[in-house]
Enzyme design. Structure first.
Site, PDB file in Angstrom:
ATOM      1  N   HIS A  72       0.825  -1.094  -0.137  1.00  0.00           N
ATOM      2  CA  HIS A  72       0.047   0.168  -0.036  1.00  0.00           C
ATOM      3  C   HIS A  72       0.971   1.292   0.064  1.00  0.00           C
ATOM      4  CE1 HIS A  72      -3.690   2.520   1.145  1.00  0.00           C
ATOM      5  NE2 HIS A  72      -2.435   3.208   1.908  1.00  0.00           N
ATOM      6  N   GLU A  73       1.755   1.178   0.897  1.00  0.00           N
ATOM      7  CA  GLU A  73       2.847   2.259   0.924  1.00  0.00           C
ATOM      8  C   GLU A  73       3.678   2.647  -0.291  1.00  0.00           C
ATOM      9  OE1 GLU A  73       2.609   4.383   3.459  1.00  0.00           O
ATOM     10  OE2 GLU A  73       1.217   3.201   4.437  1.00  0.00           O
ATOM     11  N   HIS A  81       1.437   4.323  -3.026  1.00  0.00           N
ATOM     12  CA  HIS A  81       1.698   5.995  -3.120  1.00  0.00           C
ATOM     13  C   HIS A  81       2.812   6.389  -3.767  1.00  0.00           C
ATOM     14  CE1 HIS A  81      -1.568   6.367  -0.413  1.00  0.00           C
ATOM     15  NE2 HIS A  81      -1.139   5.690   0.640  1.00  0.00           N
ATOM     16  N   GLU A 141      -6.320   7.130  -1.323  1.00  0.00           N
ATOM     17  CA  GLU A 141      -6.070   5.929  -0.259  1.00  0.00           C
ATOM     18  C   GLU A 141      -6.846   4.886  -1.060  1.00  0.00           C
ATOM     19  OE1 GLU A 141      -4.687   5.327   2.316  1.00  0.00           O
ATOM     20  OE2 GLU A 141      -4.014   7.304   2.897  1.00  0.00           O
TER      21      GLU A 141
END
Length: 495
Positions: free
Chosen positions: A345-346, A349, A404
């Protein structure tokens, strides 16, 4: 088509956000320049008068006064840094820093009082009255700030209360101004590969600046010599701070990351690195490297925060200089499959440049907090700093919710395991709900970078209104349950 419209709306929000941020930051910088300029004029008025009488020329007096000004600014800056960062500053450093704070605060009050009286067209008596009221407001505001700061401290801090950050320097070794000045001079020498070249370059720049000041003093009327020198010096001081900030941001040491690390230190009070930390860091770096290869992006730097609060945060402007911070609490809360999903997930980004956008939008808030700390909660500067902080938080909220969802989809694309990310979100949300509110307060300014938002802390008064403002206007995350439902729907679709 729908995604295109969403992206267009997102770019429109970003344009509005940048416009507001530029105005807020411009106001804050202008007030800081005026405050430091007035304080500088007071500090160098006596040397300027002495040199004018000794040399018989106000134009010639500008040059040695400029040298004295540079020395005073260096000593004052080093004293402030020592007091703010060292556990055992010398009495001299404390006294110099106190005088510096007092001059800047009084200068801010005088400037504000003069501006108010000028706008209202009042008399000298009105100016004195306004300045007196502002002084009283400053004293009351500072006392309130100290009281709130004290009440937020835990019992350990209260028993041995100190405003200094913990460092590895022993408490029985007092640190003085000369030690900090030596460190600054060594830093000047490291500007180039050869220390002599660095010193020569800085000296040459100083000679050029003094020469320009002398040239300007020969054509500018005498009455403007001292204010002009103070204004140039103030612009240089604030410009140096801005330039250092930009350089740090470009190198990957962003203000948001430093703000996060300050919160980590305040919460954990731990500075030592153990062998277990080294092992976990190597394992995390290898995992992030493998996921980054799958996502086809450079591997970001990985750091382990000492906080017990489970958090994963990504900051940075470029993929090559981005930093993923994983707290000790996150490693202890998630299993390997969930941890890999969070890291993916990071990385998502980083892939979508969300980290760059959010770091840029959150930079003014971090710098506003640093300005308040730098001037010891000077109310005159705290007001525009608060405005800047609020605008920055609002700008972050404008664009963060959508990012997100995109990062969740990106994590699923990298790992192919939406159930793991859904399980991680559910675990983190439940764990944060169980955390004491005191563990979460130090991370409010960086909460927008976390994978899940901190839980709502209920208040006795106006709780519903506060919740609407915090979760609606300044809300940085979509509802966690909605995100979990989206991921589980993806799992059902695969089945």
């Amino acid at each position: 088509m729908k995604r295109t419209r969403v992206r267009a709306a997102l770019w429109g929000r970003m344009a509005v956000s940048v416009g507001f941020l530029v105005l807020a930051m411009g106001l804050l910088v202008a007030i800081e320049v005026v405050s430091i300029g007035l304080a500088s004029g007071v500090a160098i008025s006596l040397p300027y008068l002495v040199f004018t009488l000794a040399l018989g020329s106000s134009s010639l007096a500008v040059v040695p006064t400029g040298v004295v000004y540079g020395g005073l600014a260096l000593a004052a800056g080093c004293a402030v840094r020592v007091v703010q960062s060292e556990p055992a500053p010398t009495e001299t450093a404390i006294e110099v820093a106190a005088v510096t704070y007092l001059l800047v605060m009084l200068s801010s009050i005088v400037a504000t009082g003069y501006l108010l009286v000028s706008v209202l067209g009042g008399s000298l008596r009105a100016a004195i009255l306004v300045c007196g009221v502002l002084v009283a407001a400053v004293v009351v505001s500072w006392l309130l700030y100290a009281a709130v700061d004290w009440s937020n401290a835990d019992e350990t801090e209260r028993s041995g209360y100190s405003v200094h950050e913990p460092t590895t320097v022993a408490a029985d070794e007092p640190v003085g101004i000369t030690t900090e000045m030596r460190s600054v001079l060594e830093g000047i020498g490291e500007l180039t590969d050869r220390p002599a070249s660095g010193y020569f370059g800085v000296t040459l720049a100083g000679v050029v600046v003094l020469g320009l000041c002398f040239a300007a003093a020969t054509v500018v009327p005498t009455v403007y010599h001292l204010p002009g020198l103070a204004a140039v010096g103030s612009l240089c001081i604030v410009g140096l701070h801005i330039g250092t900030t930009i350089r740090s941001e470009y190198a990957g040491e962003s203000a948001v990351l430093r703000d996060l690390e300050r919160g980590e230190r305040r919460e954990s009070r731990a500075t030592a690195t153990t062998r277990a930390d080294d092992h976990d860091l190597a394992t995390l770096q290898a995992t992030v490297g493998r996921l980054a290869a799958q996502a086809d992006v450079p591997t970001p730097t990985v750091r382990i925060g000492s906080s017990a609060t489970p958090r994963a945060i990504t900051v940075g402007y470029r993929p090559a200089t981005s930093t993923v911070v994983v707290s000790r609490g996150l490693l202890e809360t998630l299993d390997d499959r969930e941890l890999e999903a969070v890291l993916a997930h990071e990385l998502a980004h980083v892939v979508h440049r969300d980290a760059a956008v959010m770091t840029f939008l959150a930079l003014p808030a971090a710098n506003a907090s640093a300005t308040v700390d730098r001037h010891v909660a000077n109310p005159v500067l705290a007001i525009p700093a608060a405005v800047t902080y609020a605008v920055s938080r609002w700008c972050v909220a404008l664009v963060s919710s959508y990012r997100e969802y995109v990062a969740d989809d990106g994590a699923v694309a990298i790992t192919g395991d939406p159930a793991a990310l859904a399980s991680a979100l559910e675990t983190l949300d439940a764990e944060l709900e169980r955390r004491p509110a005191t563990d979460l307060r130090d991370h409010r300014s960086t909460a927008a970078f976390s994978i899940v938002p901190p839980p709502w802390e209920e208040h006795r008064f106006f709780d519903r209104t506060r919740r609407v403002i915090a979760r609606g206007i300044f809300g940085t995350h979509p509802d966690t349950e909605t995100r979990i439902d989206r991921l589980r729907t993806a799992v059902d679709g695969r089945d």
